[in-house]
Design an enzyme around this catalytic site. Structure first.
Site, PDB file in Angstrom:
ATOM      1  CG  ASN A 117      -0.388   0.712   2.418  1.00 13.31           C
ATOM      2  OD1 ASN A 117      -0.480   1.940   2.529  1.00 13.31           O
ATOM      3  ND2 ASN A 117       0.240  -0.043   3.323  1.00 13.31           N
ATOM      4  CG  PHE A 121      -0.285   9.392   6.960  1.00 11.49           C
ATOM      5  CD1 PHE A 121      -0.497   8.188   7.599  1.00 11.49           C
ATOM      6  CD2 PHE A 121       0.930  10.039   7.149  1.00 11.49           C
ATOM      7  CE1 PHE A 121       0.482   7.619   8.411  1.00 11.49           C
ATOM      8  CE2 PHE A 121       1.921   9.490   7.955  1.00 11.49           C
ATOM      9  CZ  PHE A 121       1.691   8.277   8.579  1.00 11.49           C
ATOM     10  CB  SER A 186       4.014   5.639   7.104  1.00 18.16           C
ATOM     11  OG  SER A 186       3.550   5.644   5.776  1.00 18.16           O
ATOM     12  CG  ASN A 188       3.094   4.509   1.753  1.00 16.83           C
ATOM     13  OD1 ASN A 188       3.869   4.111   0.883  1.00 16.83           O
ATOM     14  ND2 ASN A 188       2.379   3.690   2.500  1.00 16.83           N
ATOM     15  CB  THR A 189       4.464  10.709   4.650  1.00 12.48           C
ATOM     16  OG1 THR A 189       3.077  10.398   4.743  1.00 12.48           O
ATOM     17  CG2 THR A 189       4.655  12.219   4.815  1.00 12.48           C
ATOM     18  CE  LYS A 221       2.902   0.381  12.837  1.00  6.98           C
ATOM     19  NZ  LYS A 221       1.490   0.301  12.464  1.00  6.98           N
ATOM     20  CG  ASN A 250       4.487   1.335   9.490  1.00  7.05           C
ATOM     21  OD1 ASN A 250       3.748   0.869   8.612  1.00  7.05           O
ATOM     22  ND2 ASN A 250       4.280   2.509  10.030  1.00  7.05           N
TER      23      ASN A 250
HETATM   24  C1  FMN Z   1      -3.575  -0.319   3.793  1.00  4.87           C
HETATM   25  C2  FMN Z   1      -2.707  -0.125   5.011  1.00  4.87           C
HETATM   26  C3  FMN Z   1      -2.686   1.117   5.649  1.00  4.87           C
HETATM   27  C4  FMN Z   1      -1.882   1.307   6.768  1.00  4.87           C
HETATM   28  N1  FMN Z   1      -1.891   2.525   7.397  1.00  4.87           N
HETATM   29  C5  FMN Z   1      -1.136   2.700   8.515  1.00  4.87           C
HETATM   30  C6  FMN Z   1      -1.150   3.945   9.211  1.00  4.87           C
HETATM   31  O1  FMN Z   1      -1.884   4.873   8.877  1.00  4.87           O
HETATM   32  N2  FMN Z   1      -0.329   4.075  10.301  1.00  4.87           N
HETATM   33  C7  FMN Z   1       0.494   3.058  10.728  1.00  4.87           C
HETATM   34  O2  FMN Z   1       1.221   3.225  11.695  1.00  4.87           O
HETATM   35  N3  FMN Z   1       0.484   1.869  10.095  1.00  4.87           N
HETATM   36  C8  FMN Z   1      -0.285   1.663   9.017  1.00  4.87           C
HETATM   37  N4  FMN Z   1      -0.282   0.446   8.387  1.00  4.87           N
HETATM   38  C9  FMN Z   1       0.615  -0.629   8.891  1.00  4.87           C
HETATM   39  C10 FMN Z   1      -0.094  -1.620   9.810  1.00  4.87           C
HETATM   40  O3  FMN Z   1      -0.593  -0.984  10.967  1.00  4.87           O
HETATM   41  C11 FMN Z   1       0.868  -2.748  10.227  1.00  4.87           C
HETATM   42  O4  FMN Z   1       1.937  -2.188  10.958  1.00  4.87           O
HETATM   43  C12 FMN Z   1       1.436  -3.503   9.019  1.00  4.87           C
HETATM   44  O5  FMN Z   1       0.464  -3.665   8.022  1.00  4.87           O
HETATM   45  C13 FMN Z   1       1.967  -4.880   9.416  1.00  4.87           C
HETATM   46  O6  FMN Z   1       0.962  -5.684   9.962  1.00  4.87           O
HETATM   47  P1  FMN Z   1       0.159  -6.807   9.097  1.00  4.87           P
HETATM   48  O7  FMN Z   1       1.199  -7.655   8.425  1.00  4.87           O
HETATM   49  O8  FMN Z   1      -0.673  -7.544  10.104  1.00  4.87           O
HETATM   50  O9  FMN Z   1      -0.659  -6.067   8.122  1.00  4.87           O
HETATM   51  C14 FMN Z   1      -1.085   0.225   7.265  1.00  4.87           C
HETATM   52  C15 FMN Z   1      -1.124  -1.013   6.627  1.00  4.87           C
HETATM   53  C16 FMN Z   1      -1.939  -1.208   5.522  1.00  4.87           C
HETATM   54  C17 FMN Z   1      -1.954  -2.568   4.856  1.00  4.87           C
END
Ligand code: FMN
Length: 363
Positions: A117, A121, A186, A188-189, A221, A250
């Site tokens: 992804n 934000f 993240s 993505n910023t 994080k 993350n």
């Molecule tokens: C679509 C998407 C959006 C996410 N947005 C955020 C976010 O806004 N802030 C954040 O700290 N992590 C964000 N994450 C990361 C998740 O909180 C998590 O740390 C990461 O996906 C790993 O866990 P998982 O393998 O169970 O998905 C996002 C993940 C996904 C897939």
């Protein structure tokens, strides 16, 4: 339910673009959040058995939480407990409302049970989210589990003004959440992950703690792509800046080999990778943090958890709580209950009376 989800619901959802399917599901959950009948029915099927954890002075009914990014706008706050979660982390929220990156920006890699992804934000801004949370509180539907908020930096704010940007969000939201997570990881910023540098993070936590009169737990994080040396630098701030814990991890900017053309196409997309391929690295980071802190710093483990075995791996590596996101997409709404039930079985087998006895036991 998970068989039904995997064979009946998921194939239909997966016909749609990943973000549209997410929005559709979240919209339904937001509607269900407002109906006591719907909430009770969902709770009947999915509420998890008790597996209490006490951490940061907060009582968690079980250690399985909703990871940040799924409920960015606090649209479905009351439903997460009914779906078996012991806590939820809402957001990421930024001070300025922002639309995020152009779509498409969320991609499934089903063969690896992963997601890439680059949402960037997308959120309605700290003040709008604060209003939303105030509404849930007033409605009497606030869940009886801890609620956290994930804070990000607004894209338009220059890196040098990051501390002020995070502080503005915290000021708007501080009365509404039980804990906060400073997201500097993240991918993505642009430039955000530079804020994991010690000096930048120091400035952010200094600004936040000045406003933190109620001494709410504030965690950081981290990215799975940081070196152990860089993680150790962050740990140097824990005591001076009263960092309550670390959320590890993350998404990653690295990619697994991707041995089919379909996987290679998804992995060529810019963004952060989550799901199964992240599991091992995220556990490695947790294990390192646990060892370095002698188990004294609470860790929330997240990354590639799909079942109780994965959750147990994170807990025995050093996580006191765990979170899931990507596995929900692949496994469906019964997952939190399944993991909690599986963890209780593991405790019985290993003779653990409290989950804390398992934390870090395989360090
Ligand atoms: C679509 C998407 C959006 C996410 N947005 C955020 C976010 O806004 N802030 C954040 O700290 N992590 C964000 N994450 C990361 C998740 O909180 C998590 O740390 C990461 O996906 C790993 O866990 P998982 O393998 O169970 O998905 C996002 C993940 C996904 C897939």
């Amino acid at each position: 339910m998970s068989w039904f989800y995997r064979h009946a619901i998921r194939p239909v959802l997966f016909l749609q673009d990943a973000e549209r399917a997410h929005d559709f599901a979240l919209h339904k959950l937001a509607l269900a959040s407002k109906s006591s009948i719907a909430r009770n029915i969902i709770g009947e099927f999915h509420a998890a058995p008790e597996l209490p954890v006490e951490l940061f002075g907060l009582k968690f009914p079980n250690p399985v939480g909703l990871a940040a990014g799924l409920d960015k706008h606090a649209a479905a706050v009351p439903i997460w407990k009914k779906l078996g979660f012991g806590f939820c982390e809402l957001g990421g929220v930024t001070w300025h409302a922002q639309t995020g990156n152009p779509q498409p920006r969320m991609f499934r890699a089903p063969a690896d049970e992963a997601i890439v992804n680059r949402m960037g934000f997308n959120n309605s801004g700290a003040e709008a989210v604060a209003q939303k949370l105030a509404g849930w509180k007033k409605s009497g539907r606030w869940p009886n589990h801890p609620v956290g908020v994930n804070l990000g930096k607004s894209k338009i704010t220059p890196l040098e003004q990051a501390a002020e940007d995070y502080a503005n969000s915290f000021r708007a939201l501080r009365e509404f959440a039980d804990f906060f997570v400073v997201n500097v990881s993240s991918p993505n910023t642009p430039g955000l992950r530079q804020l994991q540098d010690k000096a930048a993070l120091d400035a952010i936590f200094t600004a936040l703690q000045e406003l933190n009169w109620e001494h709410k737990p504030i965690l950081v994080k981290v990215a799975p792509d940081l070196s152990f040396e860089a993680l150790d630098e962050i740990l140097e701030l824990v005591t001076p800046r009263a960092i309550a814990g670390i959320v590890a991890t993350n998404t990653t900017i690295t990619r697994p080999p991707g041995n089919t053309p379909a996987l290679q196409k998804i992995y060529a997309e810019t963004g952060g990778l989550s799901g199964r391929p992240l599991r091992a690295r995220s556990t490695e980071v947790i294990r390192h943090l646990y060892r370095q802190t002698g188990g004294k710093l609470p860790i929330i483990g997240v990354g590639g958890i799909f079942n109780a075995d994965d959750a147990w791996e994170k807990i025995t590596a050093g996580a006191s709580l765990i979170q899931i996101y990507t596995a929900l997409v692949y496994e469906g709404p019964g997952l939190a209950k399944k993991i909690v039930t599986g963890l209780r079985e593991k405790m019985e087998k290993t003779g653990c009376k409290h989950l804390r006895e398992a934390v870090g036991s395989a360090k």
